[in-house]
Design an enzyme around this catalytic site. Structure first.
Site, PDB file in Angstrom:
ATOM      1  N   MET A  54      65.962  21.176  60.343  1.00  0.00           N
ATOM      2  CA  MET A  54      66.384  21.898  61.294  1.00  0.00           C
ATOM      3  C   MET A  54      66.082  20.755  62.527  1.00  0.00           C
ATOM      4  SD  MET A  54      66.740  25.857  61.097  1.00  0.00           S
ATOM      5  CE  MET A  54      64.934  26.165  61.458  1.00  0.00           C
ATOM      6  N   GLY A  55      65.454  19.686  62.171  1.00  0.00           N
ATOM      7  CA  GLY A  55      65.161  18.714  63.395  1.00  0.00           C
ATOM      8  C   GLY A  55      63.937  19.029  63.874  1.00  0.00           C
TER       9      GLY A  55
ATOM     10  N   SER B 169      55.315  14.734  61.337  1.00  0.00           N
ATOM     11  CA  SER B 169      54.892  14.009  60.095  1.00  0.00           C
ATOM     12  C   SER B 169      54.877  14.677  58.730  1.00  0.00           C
ATOM     13  CB  SER B 169      53.462  13.497  60.238  1.00  0.00           C
ATOM     14  OG  SER B 169      52.815  14.028  61.216  1.00  0.00           O
TER      15      SER B 169
ATOM     16  N   HIS C 128      57.832  16.370  57.806  1.00  0.00           N
ATOM     17  CA  HIS C 128      58.904  15.954  57.694  1.00  0.00           C
ATOM     18  C   HIS C 128      59.218  14.622  57.188  1.00  0.00           C
ATOM     19  CE1 HIS C 128      60.218  19.127  60.793  1.00  0.00           C
ATOM     20  NE2 HIS C 128      60.995  19.435  59.746  1.00  0.00           N
TER      21      HIS C 128
ATOM     22  N   GLN D 157      56.125  22.795  51.090  1.00  0.00           N
ATOM     23  CA  GLN D 157      55.768  24.023  50.295  1.00  0.00           C
ATOM     24  C   GLN D 157      55.088  25.115  51.523  1.00  0.00           C
ATOM     25  OE1 GLN D 157      52.634  22.400  47.979  1.00  0.00           O
ATOM     26  NE2 GLN D 157      54.247  21.778  46.275  1.00  0.00           N
ATOM     27  N   LYS D 158      55.321  24.497  52.792  1.00  0.00           N
ATOM     28  CA  LYS D 158      54.842  25.425  53.798  1.00  0.00           C
ATOM     29  C   LYS D 158      55.572  26.632  53.883  1.00  0.00           C
ATOM     30  CE  LYS D 158      55.230  25.272  58.220  1.00  0.00           C
ATOM     31  NZ  LYS D 158      55.760  26.528  58.728  1.00  0.00           N
ATOM     32  N   ASP D 159      56.666  26.384  53.499  1.00  0.00           N
ATOM     33  CA  ASP D 159      57.919  27.749  53.607  1.00  0.00           C
ATOM     34  C   ASP D 159      58.004  27.817  52.140  1.00  0.00           C
ATOM     35  OD1 ASP D 159      58.936  27.687  56.418  1.00  0.00           O
ATOM     36  OD2 ASP D 159      59.333  25.701  55.829  1.00  0.00           O
TER      37      ASP D 159
ATOM     38  N   SER E  56      54.212  22.364  62.153  1.00  0.00           N
ATOM     39  CA  SER E  56      55.675  23.242  62.387  1.00  0.00           C
ATOM     40  C   SER E  56      56.168  22.968  63.803  1.00  0.00           C
ATOM     41  CB  SER E  56      55.105  24.757  62.328  1.00  0.00           C
ATOM     42  OG  SER E  56      56.255  25.351  62.581  1.00  0.00           O
TER      43      SER E  56
HETATM   44  O1  PAF Z   1      62.979  24.744  56.276  1.00  0.00           O
HETATM   45  C1  PAF Z   1      64.144  24.394  56.927  1.00  0.00           C
HETATM   46  O2  PAF Z   1      63.937  23.532  57.902  1.00  0.00           O
HETATM   47  C2  PAF Z   1      65.330  25.231  56.870  1.00  0.00           C
HETATM   48  O3  PAF Z   1      65.169  26.750  56.339  1.00  0.00           O
HETATM   49  C3  PAF Z   1      66.463  24.555  55.946  1.00  0.00           C
HETATM   50  C4  PAF Z   1      65.886  24.444  54.517  1.00  0.00           C
HETATM   51  C5  PAF Z   1      66.742  23.266  56.394  1.00  0.00           C
HETATM   52  C6  PAF Z   1      67.707  25.346  55.876  1.00  0.00           C
HETATM   53  O4  PAF Z   1      68.301  25.522  57.312  1.00  0.00           O
END
Ligand code: PAF
Length: 286
Positions: A30-31, A35, A37, A150-152, A187
């Site tokens: 989601m932009g 680090s 990402h 894995q944070k989510d 995050s």
């Molecule tokens: O984890 C995220 O950033 C979002 O939930 C995802 C997987 C890109 C879906 O919008």
């Protein structure tokens, strides 16, 4: 790195890469990249020849009163980070491109059971929104593999289940959480914290570690472990949403006999909701 905004351009660019015999990796985001990402992009570059990232703040996964409007949008800085990280193609669609007929009649993908409880309890519809957009993105990109943080943890479980249940030919890879030196999980929402809140936030990871250490020492009184750390979080000024010990694969509440555990937490610091987790496999080599 090329940035495309339409499904048509995306498909053409991916088809070119495929035509050259390249293996395609996909990192949906989601932009507001950090680090964590970029570690996903680095992993993607190791595992494939052509790395596609997406940036789309998906309205379908935000509930009423959540932070959709204030979610940070930082496309230019993100493009630079992706380029440096080794990404080949960025897909950054508009809401109209993703949902051309609006969202009310949009076909939804829902993953029962795994989506219930934990974040699903306080964010109704959230995982349906995630599962729907991820399914759409997978159909648009058609990657060989896709990489998630894995944070989510619950999100990753939901995505693994949807790929399995809907027979999608995509390999799902989970990458470890990247943390600041004081343990706070990186995050995009950390940017909402004041200086004082940022100094308090590592208490979340300390709570997870305290429970993990006690379990490693043989303590199996899960309710007492959880309530002790809930008190610590509250004493530090947080408003816990949940703190739970679950079985790491099924996400059902853990029993004293379980060996593969995950400790999951969500807590508000001011208006910012922080989540984190710690995977604890008691059979893994030390
Ligand atoms: O984890 C995220 O950033 C979002 O939930 C995802 C997987 C890109 C879906 O919008």
């Amino acid at each position: 790195m090329n940035t495309v905004k339409t499904v048509r351009e995306l498909r053409a660019a991916v088809a070119r890469a495929r035509g050259e015999g390249k293996r395609i990796a996909f990192v949906p985001t989601m932009g507001n990249l950090h680090s964590g990402h970029i570690a996903l992009i680095a992993k993607a570059s190791q595992r494939a020849d052509f790395v596609v990232a997406s940036i789309f703040v998906n309205p379908l996964q935000f509930g009423a009163g959540e932070d959709l409007d204030k979610y940070p949008r930082t496309l230019t800085a993100d493009q630079e980070k992706l380029l440096q990280g080794g990404c080949h193609l960025l897909f950054a669609p508009t809401v109209e491109e993703m949902y051309p007929d609006g969202m009310a009649g949009q076909t939804r993908v829902s993953v029962p059971q795994l989506s219930e409880g934990l974040c699903g309890a306080s964010r109704p519809g959230h995982f349906e929104g995630v599962a729907t957009v991820v399914s759409k993105l997978f159909n648009m990109v058609q990657p060989d593999l896709a990489i998630f943080g894995q944070k989510d943890f619950q999100q990753l479980a939901v995505i693994r289940a949807l790929v399995h249940d809907l027979n999608m030919p995509v390999q799902i890879i989970g990458e470890p959480t990247v943390r600041a030196a004081d343990g706070l999980a990186l995050s995009s929402r950390n940017g909402f914290l004041s200086e004082e809140q940022r100094a308090t936030a590592p208490v979340v990871y300390r709570a997870l570690n305290a429970i993990a250490e006690a379990i490693k020492q043989g303590d199996r009184d899960f309710p007492a472990l959880v309530s002790g750390q809930l008190q610590k979080l509250e004493a530090a000024g947080l408003r816990p949403d949940y703190l739970e010990i679950r079985h790491a694969l099924s996400l059902r509440p853990a029993t004293a006999e379980d060996r593969d555990l995950v400790i999951l937490v969500a807590a508000f610091l001011g208006t910012t909701r922080l989540i984190d987790n710690l995977h604890l496999n008691l059979d893994a080599p030390a």
